[in-house]
Design a protein around this motif. Structure first.
Motif, PDB file in Angstrom:
ATOM      1  N   VAL A  97      30.404  50.708  32.559  1.00  0.00           N
ATOM      2  CA  VAL A  97      31.343  50.054  33.804  1.00  0.00           C
ATOM      3  C   VAL A  97      32.283  50.010  33.910  1.00  0.00           C
ATOM      4  O   VAL A  97      33.191  49.458  34.535  1.00  0.00           O
ATOM      5  N   SER A  98      32.646  51.466  34.037  1.00  0.00           N
ATOM      6  CA  SER A  98      34.259  51.712  34.159  1.00  0.00           C
ATOM      7  C   SER A  98      33.746  53.450  35.489  1.00  0.00           C
ATOM      8  O   SER A  98      35.140  52.931  36.552  1.00  0.00           O
ATOM      9  N   CYS A  99      32.789  53.390  36.064  1.00  0.00           N
ATOM     10  CA  CYS A  99      32.564  54.297  37.689  1.00  0.00           C
ATOM     11  C   CYS A  99      32.693  53.155  38.468  1.00  0.00           C
ATOM     12  O   CYS A  99      32.823  53.486  39.950  1.00  0.00           O
ATOM     13  N   LYS A 140      30.642  39.832  38.398  1.00  0.00           N
ATOM     14  CA  LYS A 140      30.696  40.373  39.252  1.00  0.00           C
ATOM     15  C   LYS A 140      32.265  41.372  39.095  1.00  0.00           C
ATOM     16  O   LYS A 140      32.967  41.031  38.209  1.00  0.00           O
ATOM     17  N   THR A 141      32.396  42.774  38.788  1.00  0.00           N
ATOM     18  CA  THR A 141      33.134  43.556  38.464  1.00  0.00           C
ATOM     19  C   THR A 141      34.702  44.102  40.251  1.00  0.00           C
ATOM     20  O   THR A 141      33.751  43.555  40.583  1.00  0.00           O
ATOM     21  N   ARG A 142      35.616  44.692  39.674  1.00  0.00           N
ATOM     22  CA  ARG A 142      36.073  44.924  40.754  1.00  0.00           C
ATOM     23  C   ARG A 142      35.765  46.080  41.230  1.00  0.00           C
ATOM     24  O   ARG A 142      35.854  46.263  42.757  1.00  0.00           O
ATOM     25  N   HIS A 143      34.224  46.877  41.160  1.00  0.00           N
ATOM     26  CA  HIS A 143      33.610  47.528  41.730  1.00  0.00           C
ATOM     27  C   HIS A 143      32.868  47.024  42.591  1.00  0.00           C
ATOM     28  O   HIS A 143      32.512  48.343  43.865  1.00  0.00           O
ATOM     29  N   ILE A 144      32.564  46.025  42.653  1.00  0.00           N
ATOM     30  CA  ILE A 144      31.579  45.348  43.882  1.00  0.00           C
ATOM     31  C   ILE A 144      32.746  44.032  44.762  1.00  0.00           C
ATOM     32  O   ILE A 144      33.396  43.235  44.406  1.00  0.00           O
ATOM     33  N   SER A 145      32.315  44.195  46.109  1.00  0.00           N
ATOM     34  CA  SER A 145      33.189  43.632  46.860  1.00  0.00           C
ATOM     35  C   SER A 145      32.642  42.215  46.786  1.00  0.00           C
ATOM     36  O   SER A 145      31.560  42.076  47.013  1.00  0.00           O
ATOM     37  N   ASP A 146      33.936  41.225  47.864  1.00  0.00           N
ATOM     38  CA  ASP A 146      33.217  39.827  47.721  1.00  0.00           C
ATOM     39  C   ASP A 146      31.546  39.930  48.851  1.00  0.00           C
ATOM     40  O   ASP A 146      30.541  39.907  48.564  1.00  0.00           O
ATOM     41  N   GLU A 147      32.332  40.818  49.936  1.00  0.00           N
ATOM     42  CA  GLU A 147      31.131  40.901  50.772  1.00  0.00           C
ATOM     43  C   GLU A 147      29.832  41.399  50.331  1.00  0.00           C
ATOM     44  O   GLU A 147      28.722  40.980  50.453  1.00  0.00           O
ATOM     45  N   GLU A 148      30.080  42.686  49.029  1.00  0.00           N
ATOM     46  CA  GLU A 148      28.799  43.554  48.602  1.00  0.00           C
ATOM     47  C   GLU A 148      27.804  42.432  47.090  1.00  0.00           C
ATOM     48  O   GLU A 148      27.588  42.100  47.141  1.00  0.00           O
ATOM     49  N   TRP A 149      29.107  41.606  46.873  1.00  0.00           N
ATOM     50  CA  TRP A 149      28.557  40.917  46.324  1.00  0.00           C
ATOM     51  C   TRP A 149      27.771  39.629  46.693  1.00  0.00           C
ATOM     52  O   TRP A 149      26.781  38.991  45.914  1.00  0.00           O
ATOM     53  N   GLU A 150      27.713  39.251  47.502  1.00  0.00           N
ATOM     54  CA  GLU A 150      27.535  37.959  48.577  1.00  0.00           C
ATOM     55  C   GLU A 150      25.556  38.718  48.717  1.00  0.00           C
ATOM     56  O   GLU A 150      25.371  37.580  49.301  1.00  0.00           O
ATOM     57  N   CYS A 176      24.007  49.220  35.047  1.00  0.00           N
ATOM     58  CA  CYS A 176      24.802  49.248  33.456  1.00  0.00           C
ATOM     59  C   CYS A 176      25.254  47.690  32.794  1.00  0.00           C
ATOM     60  O   CYS A 176      24.672  47.569  31.886  1.00  0.00           O
ATOM     61  N   ASN A 177      25.322  46.816  33.537  1.00  0.00           N
ATOM     62  CA  ASN A 177      26.186  45.433  33.624  1.00  0.00           C
ATOM     63  C   ASN A 177      25.012  43.770  34.364  1.00  0.00           C
ATOM     64  O   ASN A 177      25.690  42.797  33.711  1.00  0.00           O
ATOM     65  N   THR A 178      24.441  44.387  33.963  1.00  0.00           N
ATOM     66  CA  THR A 178      22.939  43.843  33.888  1.00  0.00           C
ATOM     67  C   THR A 178      21.885  43.462  32.798  1.00  0.00           C
ATOM     68  O   THR A 178      21.166  44.702  33.016  1.00  0.00           O
ATOM     69  N   HIS A 196      41.310  43.427  46.864  1.00  0.00           N
ATOM     70  CA  HIS A 196      42.206  43.397  45.932  1.00  0.00           C
ATOM     71  C   HIS A 196      43.260  44.132  46.583  1.00  0.00           C
ATOM     72  O   HIS A 196      43.903  45.142  45.189  1.00  0.00           O
ATOM     73  N   ASP A 197      43.167  44.576  47.612  1.00  0.00           N
ATOM     74  CA  ASP A 197      44.916  45.297  47.983  1.00  0.00           C
ATOM     75  C   ASP A 197      44.088  47.370  47.200  1.00  0.00           C
ATOM     76  O   ASP A 197      45.257  48.094  47.766  1.00  0.00           O
ATOM     77  N   MET A 198      42.774  47.157  47.263  1.00  0.00           N
ATOM     78  CA  MET A 198      43.186  48.607  46.968  1.00  0.00           C
ATOM     79  C   MET A 198      42.812  49.375  48.484  1.00  0.00           C
ATOM     80  O   MET A 198      41.469  49.422  49.114  1.00  0.00           O
ATOM     81  N   GLY A 199      43.554  50.378  48.749  1.00  0.00           N
ATOM     82  CA  GLY A 199      42.846  51.030  49.711  1.00  0.00           C
ATOM     83  C   GLY A 199      41.891  52.640  49.693  1.00  0.00           C
ATOM     84  O   GLY A 199      41.010  52.660  48.549  1.00  0.00           O
ATOM     85  N   GLU A 200      41.639  53.105  50.861  1.00  0.00           N
ATOM     86  CA  GLU A 200      40.272  53.678  51.465  1.00  0.00           C
ATOM     87  C   GLU A 200      40.167  54.720  52.558  1.00  0.00           C
ATOM     88  O   GLU A 200      41.537  53.596  53.511  1.00  0.00           O
TER      89      GLU A 200
END
Length: 642
Positions: free
Chosen positions: A40-42, A58-68, A75-77, A487-491
């Motif tokens: 669950v790290s990548c 829900k992890t930090r790798h999934i945005s709110d929009e993607e979760w919806e 790996c976490n399911t 989460h204020d992570m830029g891309e």
């Protein structure tokens, strides 16, 4: 039982309630990219739940929009009811690299030419001890009724001059039938050892023209196979693909961990032999109308972990202090011992390893680079899935390994991939619009970005003012290509899905940049510590050889600007490509080169960086762009000041 329908693959599989979705996919032979091997790290094993219920967080790798939208990490399911899953094609960027890629005749010629130059420069003998000979024996009768083996022994002694012959049981089983089918006119393939020969094949009639060997480079990410004519030593064909073990982790540590659990070792061994190397061999045989029994010798180079998994040897102690490998030199091996799709009696030679993290790919690379015969101080850097460095000349060779991770071959990067069709390999950013100009392998639409492209991108983002020296995006930039999530992570967006008709945008985020900065920091600090241990500095280097799977389009200048390589005279740098493959090829076609490879393995000294107190300080300092001490990189300093 619960049913899991992988709609994207038109495949359904039954499982038990509570089973892990990633493991279910693996059982169904469905590739889901999981470089971290499910810890669950990548965040790369993202799939879409279309129907049913699962136990997922829900992890930090999934945005709110993607979760919806139903995205979850495989790996976490845990599966708790019948479900329907879609695996996005974006996840196939690594799987795309699993496809077999055919030969490039120009590059094949380069392998031969480079090997020939080494052989001629250092006066090595351009031949092996494998021979093929058509023989016509006298047919048995009542007066000459000796056994088939004695008849062959008599001919060999009287006509070829060898007193003794040796062979395996499979040869004995073939002998009675082939002798009589051919009227006792056969072709024997044998290995010559002083006054003795070992027969490894018997064929009906005259087949003297068919004699082949195979050179193999087993990389953590990619595998390359070369078919070689043992008469003229030329490369007939070459094929490559991704290493099927990538399903179980992008780096050697994750694979070692996987191999130590349950039937993990057997699974990883099967992945490299049955799912990777044998299909590559079969592809080459079909393309060139070759019989596998005519392949009578192989030379294989790989890092220490790959070598162990290739033989199915327990490897967990490689990663545990004091990091002891099971072996450095392999026992005598035949094709049938390993399950390779070659002549069962084919000789299999493995390039010797030096330590747990300096393997046969490095000794083979050093052989092909000629470091062992020069008076110049050579810095050899292998930018593959692992980072290995050698410094030395004919008098000494020091080596070390850096925990660089798989970033140089696209691992640990959200849209990273190996250098294959669809990979972005070059990037330039317009300083006014901040739009990228992309060069894509195969001139197709972008699937992801490979190592050389990542170096270009980070360099461009630094000198065009998109990121600071920590690799963080400037928050005040106004551009549609720079954005921040909840989460204020830029891309930074390399390719919008609308531009290229993609499922999702191709982006590189701040976590990706941080992963790469750590990887380049490991390489630079490793080289600095290794050279410093000898009382030298970078100015004492005469030449720098860059090897590995990062691709021919590595931009040396950009690599220096970001602090991957030292800021020294540019004419000292040379990219030498897949040096491991060239070294394996040399060992295949020259018994002198094979002997020299053994010497290199014995003479190279391994330096454990962790025992040097200065290494960790140097590593931390190198985890900036280009370095916390910018004075070490005057070229970058001038650009940033301007």
């Amino acid at each position: 039982m619960i049913r899991v329908n992988f709609k994207s693959h038109n495949k359904e599989i039954e499982c038990n309630k509570g089973e892990n979705l990633l493991e279910i996919a693996r059982k169904a032979d469905i590739f889901i990219d999981a470089p971290c091997n499910g810890n669950v790290s990548c965040g790369k094993c993202k799939v879409k739940l279309l129907k049913g219920n699962v136990d997922a967080e829900k992890t930090r790798h999934i945005s709110d929009e993607e979760w919806e939208q139903g995205y979850i990490l495989a790996c976490n399911t845990k599966v708790i009811s019948d479900i329907e899953i879609e695996v996005p094609s974006k996840l196939s960027s690594s799987m795309h690299g699993m496809k077999i890629e055919g030969s490039d005749s120009k590059k094949d010629r380069e392998i031969f030419d480079r090997a020939k130059k080494i052989i001629e420069t250092h006066q090595l003998e351009f031949k092996t001890n494998i021979r093929k000979k058509y023989i016509e024996m006298e047919k048995p009768n009542l007066d000459d009724n000796i056994s088939d083996v004695d008849r062959l022994q008599r001919y060999v002694r009287n006509h070829l001059g060898y007193d003794n012959i040796d062979f395996r049981l499979d040869i004995l089983r073939k002998m009675p039938i082939i002798f009589r089918q051919s009227d006792f006119n056969v072709t024997i393939t044998y290995v010559q050892k002083k006054n003795k020969i070992t027969i490894i094949n018997i064929e009906d009639g005259n087949t003297e023209d068919n004699l082949y060997g195979v050179a193999i480079d087993i990389g953590t990410t990619s595998v390359v196979v070369c078919l070689v004519n043992l008469f003229n030593k030329e490369v007939i064909d070459k094929a490559s693909s991704g290493n099927a073990q990538i399903k179980y982790g992008a780096d050697v540590i994750n694979r070692i961990i996987y191999s130590s659990k349950g039937d993990g070792l057997e699974t990883l061994n099967k992945a490299i032999i049955e799912e990777t190397i044998n299909p590559l061999l079969e592809n080459i045989y079909i393309q060139n109308n070759i019989n596998k029994d005519d392949v009578v010798t192989l030379s294989v180079a790989g890092n220490t972990t790959m070598t162990n998994l290739f033989l199915g040897v327990y490897s967990d102690y490689l990663r545990q202090e004091p990091y002891i490998p099971p072996f450095l030199k392999s026992p005598n091996l035949m094709g049938e011992n390993i399950g390779l799709n070659v002549n069962p009696s084919a000789y299999v030679y493995l390039a010797p390893c030096v330590a747990s993290y300096v393997g046969g790919d490095i000794t083979a690379g050093v052989l092909s680079a000629g470091i062992w015969a020069t008076e110049e101080n050579i810095l050899f850097v292998d930018l593959g899935t692992n980072g290995e460095i050698v410094f030395g000349n004919k008098d000494y060779m020091m080596s070390c390994a850096c925990s660089a991770g798989p970033a140089f071959e696209g691992g640990g990067i959200s849209c990273g991939m190996r250098a294959s069709a669809g990979a972005i390999e070059k990037v330039n950013i317009d300083k006014y619009t901040l739009d990228p100009s992309l060069t894509i392998i195969g001139d197709s639409k972008p699937i992801g970005i490979c190592g050389s492209g990542i170096i270009d991108l980070i360099c461009q983002m630094l000198i065009k003012g998109l990121i600071d020296r920590r690799g963080k995006l400037h928050r005040d930039i106004k551009s549609k290509r720079v954005r921040f999530n909840e989460h204020d992570m830029g891309e930074y967006v390399l390719a919008f899905k609308e531009e290229y008709d993609l499922e999702q945008d191709v982006v590189v985020n701040e976590v990706d940049i941080d992963n790469f900065i750590r990887a380049k920091g490991a390489i630079f600090s490793g080289a600095a510590t290794l050279i410093e241990s000898l009382g030298m500095d970078f100015e004492d280097i005469d030449k720098v050889y860059i090897a590995g799977g990062i691709g021919n389009n590595l931009n040396i200048e950009n690599s220096i600007l970001i602090g991957l390589l030292p800021d020294i005279s540019r004419d000292k740098f040379t990219y030498i490509g897949n040096s491991s493959l060239v070294g394996a090829y040399l060992a295949l076609i020259s018994k002198d080169a094979k002997k020299k490879l053994e010497d290199i393995g014995n003479e190279m000294t391994y330096v454990e960086l962790s025992v040097y107190p200065s290494y960790m300080d140097e590593f931390i300092s190198a985890c900036f762009l280009p370095h916390t001490n910018v004075e070490k990189f005057p070229t970058t300093k001038l650009i940033l000041e301007a």
